[in-house]
Design an enzyme around this catalytic site. Structure first.
Site, PDB file in Angstrom:
ATOM      1  N   THR A  54      33.497  27.353-106.260  1.00  0.00           N
ATOM      2  CA  THR A  54      34.545  28.356-106.246  1.00  0.00           C
ATOM      3  C   THR A  54      33.932  29.728-106.008  1.00  0.00           C
ATOM      4  OG1 THR A  54      36.552  29.128-107.377  1.00  0.00           O
ATOM      5  CG2 THR A  54      34.558  28.911-108.729  1.00  0.00           C
ATOM      6  N   TRP A  55      34.796  30.692-105.838  1.00  0.00           N
ATOM      7  CA  TRP A  55      34.376  32.083-105.638  1.00  0.00           C
ATOM      8  C   TRP A  55      34.839  32.916-106.805  1.00  0.00           C
ATOM      9  CZ3 TRP A  55      37.591  36.392-105.322  1.00  0.00           C
ATOM     10  CH2 TRP A  55      36.978  37.601-104.937  1.00  0.00           C
ATOM     11  N   CYS A  97      36.946  24.168-105.024  1.00  0.00           N
ATOM     12  CA  CYS A  97      37.089  23.054-105.973  1.00  0.00           C
ATOM     13  C   CYS A  97      37.105  21.704-105.270  1.00  0.00           C
ATOM     14  CB  CYS A  97      38.343  23.220-106.828  1.00  0.00           C
ATOM     15  SG  CYS A  97      38.364  24.744-107.794  1.00  0.00           S
TER      16      CYS A  97
END
Length: 274
Positions: free
Chosen positions: A85-86, A179
Protein backbone atom coordinates in the site's frame (compact mmCIF):
# COMPACT_ATOMS: atom_id res chain seq x y z
CA UNK A 1 8.89 10.41 25.33
CA UNK A 2 6.11 11.22 22.88
CA UNK A 3 3.38 13.65 23.97
CA UNK A 4 0.41 11.58 25.21
CA UNK A 5 -3.21 12.61 25.52
CA UNK A 6 -5.44 10.23 27.51
CA UNK A 7 -8.70 9.03 26.05
CA UNK A 8 -11.98 9.31 27.92
CA UNK A 9 -11.79 7.66 31.35
CA UNK A 10 -15.28 6.17 31.10
CA UNK A 11 -13.96 3.35 28.91
CA UNK A 12 -13.56 -0.16 30.25
CA UNK A 13 -9.84 0.30 29.80
CA UNK A 14 -8.11 3.60 29.15
CA UNK A 15 -6.81 4.23 25.64
CA UNK A 16 -4.24 6.99 25.32
CA UNK A 17 -3.87 8.95 22.11
CA UNK A 18 -0.65 10.12 20.50
CA UNK A 19 -1.62 12.95 18.16
CA UNK A 20 1.41 13.42 15.94
CA UNK A 21 2.12 15.29 12.73
CA UNK A 22 4.08 13.93 9.78
CA UNK A 23 6.37 11.11 10.96
CA UNK A 24 8.75 9.08 8.75
CA UNK A 25 7.52 5.51 8.39
CA UNK A 26 10.49 3.74 9.97
CA UNK A 27 10.43 6.09 12.96
CA UNK A 28 6.74 5.35 13.52
CA UNK A 29 7.34 1.63 13.10
CA UNK A 30 9.99 1.70 15.82
CA UNK A 31 7.61 3.70 18.03
CA UNK A 32 4.99 0.97 17.58
CA UNK A 33 7.45 -1.76 18.50
CA UNK A 34 8.52 0.06 21.66
CA UNK A 35 4.94 0.62 22.81
CA UNK A 36 3.91 -2.93 21.91
CA UNK A 37 6.83 -4.38 23.85
CA UNK A 38 5.76 -2.37 26.90
CA UNK A 39 2.20 -3.69 26.63
CA UNK A 40 3.40 -7.28 26.26
CA UNK A 41 5.27 -6.88 29.55
CA UNK A 42 2.35 -5.28 31.35
CA UNK A 43 3.70 -1.75 31.18
CA UNK A 44 2.08 1.39 29.83
CA UNK A 45 -1.44 1.79 28.46
CA UNK A 46 -3.28 0.86 25.32
CA UNK A 47 -2.45 3.61 22.82
CA UNK A 48 -3.86 4.93 19.56
CA UNK A 49 -1.25 6.67 17.40
CA UNK A 50 -2.64 9.10 14.81
CA UNK A 51 -0.30 10.62 12.22
CA UNK A 52 0.61 11.14 8.59
CA UNK A 53 3.63 9.77 6.74
CA UNK A 54 5.80 11.25 4.01
CA UNK A 55 5.40 9.40 0.69
CA UNK A 56 6.24 5.73 1.20
CA UNK A 57 5.21 2.31 -0.08
CA UNK A 58 5.01 -0.51 2.47
CA UNK A 59 4.64 -4.18 1.62
CA UNK A 60 3.08 -6.79 3.89
CA UNK A 61 3.84 -10.48 3.82
CA UNK A 62 1.29 -11.24 1.09
CA UNK A 63 2.75 -8.82 -1.45
CA UNK A 64 3.29 -10.39 -4.85
CA UNK A 65 6.25 -9.51 -7.03
CA UNK A 66 3.92 -8.06 -9.66
CA UNK A 67 2.23 -5.77 -7.14
CA UNK A 68 5.32 -3.60 -6.60
CA UNK A 69 6.43 -0.48 -8.50
CA UNK A 70 8.48 -1.34 -11.58
CA UNK A 71 10.57 1.83 -11.62
CA UNK A 72 12.82 1.04 -8.67
CA UNK A 73 10.90 3.13 -6.14
CA UNK A 74 11.83 2.12 -2.59
CA UNK A 75 9.41 -0.21 -0.82
CA UNK A 76 9.61 -0.86 2.93
CA UNK A 77 8.92 -4.53 3.69
CA UNK A 78 7.04 -4.81 6.97
CA UNK A 79 5.86 -7.51 9.37
CA UNK A 80 2.11 -6.96 9.05
CA UNK A 81 -0.27 -9.03 7.02
CA UNK A 82 -1.63 -7.91 3.68
CA UNK A 83 -0.14 -6.61 0.48
CA UNK A 84 1.47 -3.41 -0.67
CA UNK A 85 0.00 0.00 0.00
CA UNK A 86 0.92 3.66 -0.12
CA UNK A 87 1.11 6.14 2.74
CA UNK A 88 1.59 9.85 2.31
CA UNK A 89 0.30 13.37 2.88
CA UNK A 90 -3.48 13.63 2.97
CA UNK A 91 -3.91 10.17 4.47
CA UNK A 92 -4.74 9.70 8.16
CA UNK A 93 -2.92 6.69 9.58
CA UNK A 94 -3.86 5.08 12.88
CA UNK A 95 -1.83 2.54 14.83
CA UNK A 96 -3.68 1.06 17.82
CA UNK A 97 -1.29 -0.61 20.24
CA UNK A 98 -3.80 -2.62 22.24
CA UNK A 99 -3.60 -5.68 24.49
CA UNK A 100 -6.43 -7.90 23.27
CA UNK A 101 -8.67 -9.81 25.68
CA UNK A 102 -9.10 -13.57 25.64
CA UNK A 103 -10.35 -15.59 23.87
CA UNK A 104 -8.30 -13.96 21.16
CA UNK A 105 -10.54 -12.89 18.27
CA UNK A 106 -8.51 -10.93 15.73
CA UNK A 107 -11.35 -10.82 13.23
CA UNK A 108 -13.59 -9.08 15.79
CA UNK A 109 -10.79 -6.60 16.43
CA UNK A 110 -10.55 -5.76 12.71
CA UNK A 111 -14.33 -5.42 12.54
CA UNK A 112 -14.09 -2.89 15.39
CA UNK A 113 -11.57 -0.84 13.42
CA UNK A 114 -13.87 -0.94 10.40
CA UNK A 115 -16.83 0.10 12.55
CA UNK A 116 -14.98 3.13 13.90
CA UNK A 117 -13.98 4.26 10.42
CA UNK A 118 -17.45 3.69 8.98
CA UNK A 119 -19.03 5.73 11.79
CA UNK A 120 -16.61 8.58 11.08
CA UNK A 121 -17.46 8.49 7.37
CA UNK A 122 -21.17 8.55 8.23
CA UNK A 123 -20.68 11.68 10.32
CA UNK A 124 -19.26 13.37 7.23
CA UNK A 125 -22.36 12.29 5.29
CA UNK A 126 -20.78 9.41 3.36
CA UNK A 127 -22.37 5.98 3.36
CA UNK A 128 -19.85 3.14 3.38
CA UNK A 129 -19.88 -0.62 3.69
CA UNK A 130 -17.81 -3.74 4.19
CA UNK A 131 -17.09 -6.10 1.29
CA UNK A 132 -17.31 -9.82 1.97
CA UNK A 133 -13.92 -11.51 2.02
CA UNK A 134 -12.03 -8.20 2.11
CA UNK A 135 -11.01 -5.94 4.94
CA UNK A 136 -11.26 -2.17 5.03
CA UNK A 137 -13.96 0.40 4.34
CA UNK A 138 -15.55 0.68 0.92
CA UNK A 139 -17.94 2.96 -0.94
CA UNK A 140 -21.59 1.95 -0.83
CA UNK A 141 -21.34 0.20 -4.20
CA UNK A 142 -18.36 -1.84 -3.00
CA UNK A 143 -16.17 -0.73 -5.90
CA UNK A 144 -13.76 1.76 -4.31
CA UNK A 145 -11.71 1.47 -1.13
CA UNK A 146 -11.59 4.40 1.27
CA UNK A 147 -9.60 2.86 4.11
CA UNK A 148 -7.14 -0.03 4.29
CA UNK A 149 -6.48 -2.19 7.35
CA UNK A 150 -3.50 -4.44 7.98
CA UNK A 151 -2.55 -5.59 11.46
CA UNK A 152 -0.17 -7.81 13.37
CA UNK A 153 -0.89 -9.41 16.73
CA UNK A 154 2.00 -10.78 18.77
CA UNK A 155 1.52 -12.08 22.32
CA UNK A 156 -1.99 -10.60 22.30
CA UNK A 157 -0.75 -7.07 21.50
CA UNK A 158 -1.62 -5.34 18.23
CA UNK A 159 0.41 -3.10 16.01
CA UNK A 160 0.07 -1.62 12.52
CA UNK A 161 -3.52 -0.57 11.87
CA UNK A 162 -5.53 1.52 9.40
CA UNK A 163 -5.08 4.21 6.75
CA UNK A 164 -7.98 6.48 5.76
CA UNK A 165 -7.69 8.47 2.54
CA UNK A 166 -8.83 12.01 3.32
CA UNK A 167 -7.44 14.15 0.49
CA UNK A 168 -4.27 12.45 -0.77
CA UNK A 169 -2.85 12.45 -4.29
CA UNK A 170 -4.46 9.19 -5.39
CA UNK A 171 -2.12 8.86 -8.37
CA UNK A 172 0.41 7.24 -6.04
CA UNK A 173 -1.78 4.14 -5.90
CA UNK A 174 -1.56 3.81 -9.69
CA UNK A 175 2.05 2.57 -9.47
CA UNK A 176 1.13 -0.50 -7.42
CA UNK A 177 -1.63 -3.09 -7.02
CA UNK A 178 -3.00 -1.82 -3.71
CA UNK A 179 -3.41 -4.65 -1.19
CA UNK A 180 -3.07 -7.04 -4.12
CA UNK A 181 -6.59 -6.17 -5.31
CA UNK A 182 -6.69 -5.58 -9.05
CA UNK A 183 -10.47 -5.52 -9.58
CA UNK A 184 -11.36 -2.49 -7.42
CA UNK A 185 -10.34 1.15 -7.18
CA UNK A 186 -9.07 3.46 -4.46
CA UNK A 187 -10.78 6.69 -3.50
CA UNK A 188 -10.83 9.37 -0.80
CA UNK A 189 -13.30 11.22 1.39
CA UNK A 190 -12.68 14.40 -0.60
CA UNK A 191 -13.41 12.74 -3.93
CA UNK A 192 -16.55 10.99 -2.73
CA UNK A 193 -17.93 14.04 -0.91
CA UNK A 194 -17.04 16.47 -3.69
CA UNK A 195 -15.29 18.87 -1.34
CA UNK A 196 -11.87 19.13 0.32
CA UNK A 197 -11.68 17.18 3.57
CA UNK A 198 -8.16 17.49 4.98
CA UNK A 199 -6.62 15.27 7.64
CA UNK A 200 -6.91 18.08 10.21
CA UNK A 201 -10.70 18.03 9.83
CA UNK A 202 -11.00 14.24 9.79
CA UNK A 203 -8.66 13.50 12.69
CA UNK A 204 -10.87 14.47 15.69
CA UNK A 205 -13.91 12.73 14.20
CA UNK A 206 -11.98 9.54 13.46
CA UNK A 207 -10.35 9.65 16.90
CA UNK A 208 -13.69 9.92 18.68
CA UNK A 209 -15.34 7.10 16.77
CA UNK A 210 -12.26 4.87 16.88
CA UNK A 211 -11.97 5.23 20.66
CA UNK A 212 -15.64 4.33 20.99
CA UNK A 213 -15.23 1.28 18.74
CA UNK A 214 -12.15 0.12 20.65
CA UNK A 215 -13.90 0.67 23.98
CA UNK A 216 -16.89 -1.41 22.88
CA UNK A 217 -14.61 -4.18 21.60
CA UNK A 218 -12.50 -4.24 24.76
CA UNK A 219 -15.48 -4.08 27.11
CA UNK A 220 -17.15 -7.03 25.35
CA UNK A 221 -13.92 -9.03 25.27
CA UNK A 222 -12.99 -8.31 28.87
CA UNK A 223 -16.46 -9.33 30.03
CA UNK A 224 -16.12 -12.61 28.13
CA UNK A 225 -12.63 -13.12 29.51
CA UNK A 226 -13.83 -12.58 33.08
CA UNK A 227 -16.69 -15.01 32.54
CA UNK A 228 -14.41 -17.76 31.24
CA UNK A 229 -11.68 -17.56 33.86
CA UNK A 230 -12.15 -19.57 37.08
CA UNK A 231 -11.76 -17.56 40.27
CA UNK A 232 -8.07 -17.07 41.02
CA UNK A 233 -6.93 -18.70 37.78
CA UNK A 234 -4.00 -17.22 35.87
CA UNK A 235 -4.24 -16.16 32.26
CA UNK A 236 -3.30 -18.88 29.79
CA UNK A 237 0.16 -18.72 28.28
CA UNK A 238 -0.13 -21.86 26.17
CA UNK A 239 0.70 -21.74 22.48
CA UNK A 240 -1.98 -21.84 19.83
CA UNK A 241 -2.66 -25.41 18.89
CA UNK A 242 -3.27 -24.76 15.20
CA UNK A 243 -0.81 -23.30 12.73
CA UNK A 244 -3.12 -21.93 10.06
CA UNK A 245 -6.48 -20.20 10.28
CA UNK A 246 -6.95 -19.97 6.51
CA UNK A 247 -10.62 -20.15 5.64
CA UNK A 248 -11.79 -19.54 9.22
CA UNK A 249 -12.70 -15.87 9.10
CA UNK A 250 -15.24 -16.13 11.90
CA UNK A 251 -13.15 -18.30 14.23
CA UNK A 252 -11.28 -16.96 17.24
CA UNK A 253 -7.83 -18.13 18.19
CA UNK A 254 -7.94 -19.38 21.75
CA UNK A 255 -4.53 -18.98 23.32
CA UNK A 256 -2.35 -16.12 24.32
CA UNK A 257 1.07 -16.35 22.72
CA UNK A 258 0.26 -16.37 19.03
CA UNK A 259 1.89 -14.26 16.36
CA UNK A 260 -0.96 -13.49 13.99
CA UNK A 261 -0.92 -11.66 10.68
CA UNK A 262 -4.27 -10.59 9.29
CA UNK A 263 -4.02 -9.82 5.63
CA UNK A 264 -5.32 -6.54 4.33
CA UNK A 265 -6.96 -7.99 1.21
CA UNK A 266 -9.15 -10.53 2.99
CA UNK A 267 -9.59 -12.26 6.33
CA UNK A 268 -9.30 -15.79 5.08
CA UNK A 269 -5.52 -15.75 4.79
CA UNK A 270 -4.61 -14.86 8.36
CA UNK A 271 -1.79 -16.97 9.76
CA UNK A 272 -1.25 -18.18 13.30
CA UNK A 273 2.33 -19.33 13.81
CA UNK A 274 3.71 -21.47 16.58
Amino acid sequence: MWPCCPGPRAYARDVDVLRLGVVPYREAWEMQRTLADDRRHGRGSDTLILLEHPDVYTAGRRTGAGDRPVDGTEVVDVDRGGGITWHGPGQLVGYPIVRLPMPLDVVAYVRALEAGLMAACAEFGLETRRVEGRTGVWTSDGLRKLAAIGVRVSWKVTNHGFALNCDPALAAFGRIVPCGISDAGVTSLSRELGRPLPVAEARPVVERHMLTALADYLATGLAAEAGRRPAGAEESTGKVAGTDTAGTAGRAATAGTSDTDLIGAGLAGGKVHR
